[in-house]
Scaffold this motif. Structure first.
Motif, short mmCIF file in Angstrom:
data_model
loop_
_atom_site.label_atom_id
_atom_site.label_comp_id
_atom_site.label_asym_id
_atom_site.label_seq_id
_atom_site.Cartn_x
_atom_site.Cartn_y
_atom_site.Cartn_z
N PRO A 134 -8.09 12.94 3.62
CA PRO A 134 -8.13 12.91 2.15
C PRO A 134 -7.76 14.23 1.49
N GLU A 135 -8.22 15.34 2.06
CA GLU A 135 -7.91 16.64 1.45
C GLU A 135 -6.41 16.91 1.45
N ARG A 136 -5.72 16.51 2.50
CA ARG A 136 -4.27 16.69 2.54
C ARG A 136 -3.58 15.81 1.50
N LEU A 137 -4.07 14.61 1.33
CA LEU A 137 -3.48 13.72 0.33
C LEU A 137 -3.67 14.28 -1.07
N GLU A 138 -4.80 14.90 -1.32
CA GLU A 138 -5.03 15.52 -2.63
C GLU A 138 -4.05 16.67 -2.84
N THR A 139 -3.81 17.46 -1.80
CA THR A 139 -2.84 18.54 -1.91
C THR A 139 -1.45 17.99 -2.17
N ALA A 140 -1.11 16.88 -1.54
CA ALA A 140 0.20 16.26 -1.76
C ALA A 140 0.41 15.92 -3.22
N LEU A 141 -0.62 15.39 -3.87
CA LEU A 141 -0.51 15.08 -5.29
C LEU A 141 -0.35 16.36 -6.11
N GLN A 142 -1.03 17.41 -5.71
CA GLN A 142 -0.97 18.67 -6.45
C GLN A 142 0.41 19.32 -6.35
N VAL A 143 1.11 19.13 -5.21
CA VAL A 143 2.42 19.76 -5.07
C VAL A 143 3.54 18.89 -5.64
N GLY A 144 3.23 17.69 -6.10
CA GLY A 144 4.26 16.91 -6.78
C GLY A 144 4.51 15.51 -6.30
N ALA A 145 3.76 15.02 -5.30
CA ALA A 145 3.94 13.63 -4.88
C ALA A 145 3.52 12.70 -6.01
N ASP A 146 4.25 11.59 -6.15
CA ASP A 146 3.92 10.60 -7.18
C ASP A 146 2.73 9.75 -6.79
N ALA A 147 2.60 9.51 -5.49
CA ALA A 147 1.51 8.67 -4.99
C ALA A 147 1.25 9.03 -3.55
N VAL A 148 0.06 8.68 -3.07
CA VAL A 148 -0.29 8.92 -1.67
C VAL A 148 -0.88 7.63 -1.10
N ILE A 149 -0.81 7.52 0.22
CA ILE A 149 -1.36 6.37 0.93
C ILE A 149 -2.26 6.87 2.04
N ASP A 150 -3.50 6.43 2.03
CA ASP A 150 -4.45 6.76 3.08
C ASP A 150 -4.28 5.73 4.19
N SER A 151 -3.71 6.15 5.30
CA SER A 151 -3.39 5.21 6.38
C SER A 151 -4.63 4.66 7.08
N ARG A 152 -5.79 5.26 6.84
CA ARG A 152 -7.02 4.74 7.43
C ARG A 152 -7.47 3.46 6.75
N THR A 153 -7.22 3.36 5.46
CA THR A 153 -7.81 2.28 4.67
C THR A 153 -6.80 1.39 3.98
N GLU A 154 -5.53 1.77 3.94
CA GLU A 154 -4.54 1.01 3.18
C GLU A 154 -3.47 0.43 4.10
N ASP A 155 -2.93 -0.70 3.69
CA ASP A 155 -1.77 -1.29 4.36
C ASP A 155 -0.54 -0.55 3.88
N ILE A 156 0.04 0.27 4.75
CA ILE A 156 1.13 1.16 4.34
C ILE A 156 2.32 0.38 3.81
N VAL A 157 2.74 -0.65 4.52
CA VAL A 157 3.93 -1.40 4.13
C VAL A 157 3.71 -2.13 2.81
N ALA A 158 2.57 -2.76 2.66
CA ALA A 158 2.28 -3.47 1.42
C ALA A 158 2.21 -2.51 0.23
N ARG A 159 1.59 -1.36 0.46
CA ARG A 159 1.48 -0.37 -0.63
C ARG A 159 2.85 0.19 -1.01
N LEU A 160 3.70 0.44 -0.01
CA LEU A 160 5.04 0.92 -0.32
C LEU A 160 5.83 -0.12 -1.11
#
Length: 337
Positions: free
Chosen positions: A185-211
């Motif tokens: 989670p901490e890395r995903l938060e950093t990703a948003l801070q550096v400019g990512a539009d969205a993040v996906i937590d692969s532990r809890t989310e269906d990556i393909v469906a979310r994409l």
């Protein structure tokens, strides 16, 4: 001066070695910060790099201050802040099997040439951030290899320094959407801070469906889900990443691989043949080492978010332990007084 040297499998030692003498074509850099790379841990574990097993100086992500300049060197002055191209050293790649390493108080730059072996960094950029120059060049090369176009939709697997550096570069290249996938989670938060539009937590989310939600569904058959993602970048190095990508990739998409895979990954080319997927690998930084320097200087506060830990050289053992423990830190930078 002090210099960190691999002395055997799993062992390092801070040795007292002579301070280098500066020739007419050389400069001497007082190291102020040096990042720890995953490759450093690999070299320590195996006991060095051929032909220097058991006696390998470490450190290649260097930033520092010029303290001596040879009489024939032009464009570089004493006091200048610089970042270093480890690949350009005549005596072998700095910290990668060459005769010198940047985890030292001083680093001799032989045959110093501005724009080839070193680049100048504005004094307002902290040394710990400037030391990101080398890994950010790796990230930039990966982005250049997949050649994004304005409007492309991108997903990056892995929110370590290379993945986050790539996210920044994709934004600078005009990507319409940049999504980052990770399980910390901490890395995903950093990703948003550096400019990512969205993040996906692969532990809890269906990556393909979310994409598919984020990038649309570009499937060619009813009931199929193939996200409209144009570019996939593997900066994680896990086999499941490749399997996930290739099971979902749309026709004509690009798959970039910058992560080091330590084990073979099975790929069913028959299953992806009809989708005409382009698989593109990226290694090192043939031309990008100083392409990123101005970006870091201009956006240093954004890049600073990638540095998770700054540890003094006096505590090098702690720095190495932190950097080589999976999930313990993102980017460890060793600092020198």
């Amino acid at each position: 001066m002090r210099s960190l040297v691999v002395t055997g499998p799993g062992t390092v030692e801070v040795q007292n070695v002579p301070r280098p003498s500066v020739g007419d074509d050389d400069i001497l850099v007082r190291i102020r910060a040096c990042g720890l790379c995953g490759s450093d841990g690999f070299y320590i574990a195996r006991g060095g790099i051929p032909p220097r097993e058991g006696a390998t100086p470490l450190g290649h992500e260097a930033a520092g201050e010029v303290v001596e300049v040879g009489t024939r060197v032009t464009g570089i002055a004493v006091g200048a802040h610089v970042v270093v191209n480890p690949m350009a050293a005549p005596s072998g790649i700095i910290g990668n099997g060459g005769a010198t390493g940047a985890l030292s108080d001083y680093l001799l730059i032989e045959q110093a040439e501005l724009g080839v072996s070193v680049a100048l960094v504005p004094e307002h950029v902290p040394f710990a951030v400037a030391a990101l120059n080398e890994p950010m060049a790796v990230a930039r090369h990966a982005v250049n290899r997949v050649d994004p176009r304005p409007g492309d939709r991108v997903v990056i697997f892995g929110a370590g320094p290379i993945g986050l550096g790539a996210a920044i570069s994709f934004r600078l290249r005009g990507a319409e959407s940049v999504v980052v996938v990770d399980l910390i989670p901490e890395r995903l938060e950093t990703a948003l801070q550096v400019g990512a539009d969205a993040v996906i937590d692969s532990r809890t989310e269906d990556i393909v469906a979310r994409l598919a939600e984020l990038h649309g569904n570009a499937a060619r058959r009813p009931g199929e889900v193939r996200p409209g993602t144009d570019i996939y970048l593997d900066a994680a190095g896990a086999p499941v990443v490749i399997q996930t990508i290739l099971s979902a990739v749309k026709r004509g998409a690009k798959v970039g691989i910058v992560a080091v895979h330590k084990k073979p990954v099975e790929v069913d080319f028959g299953a992806i043949l009809n989708n005409e997927v382009s698989i593109i690998t990226a290694s090192g930084y043939p031309t990008e080492i100083f392409e990123v320097t101005d970006d870091i200087a201009e956006n240093w506060e954004r890049y600073a978010l990638l540095v998770s830990d700054e540890i003094p050289f006096d505590e090098i053992d702690r720095a190495i332990e932190l950097a080589t423990t999976p999930g313990a830190a993102d980017k460890v930078v060793v600092t020198f007084d």
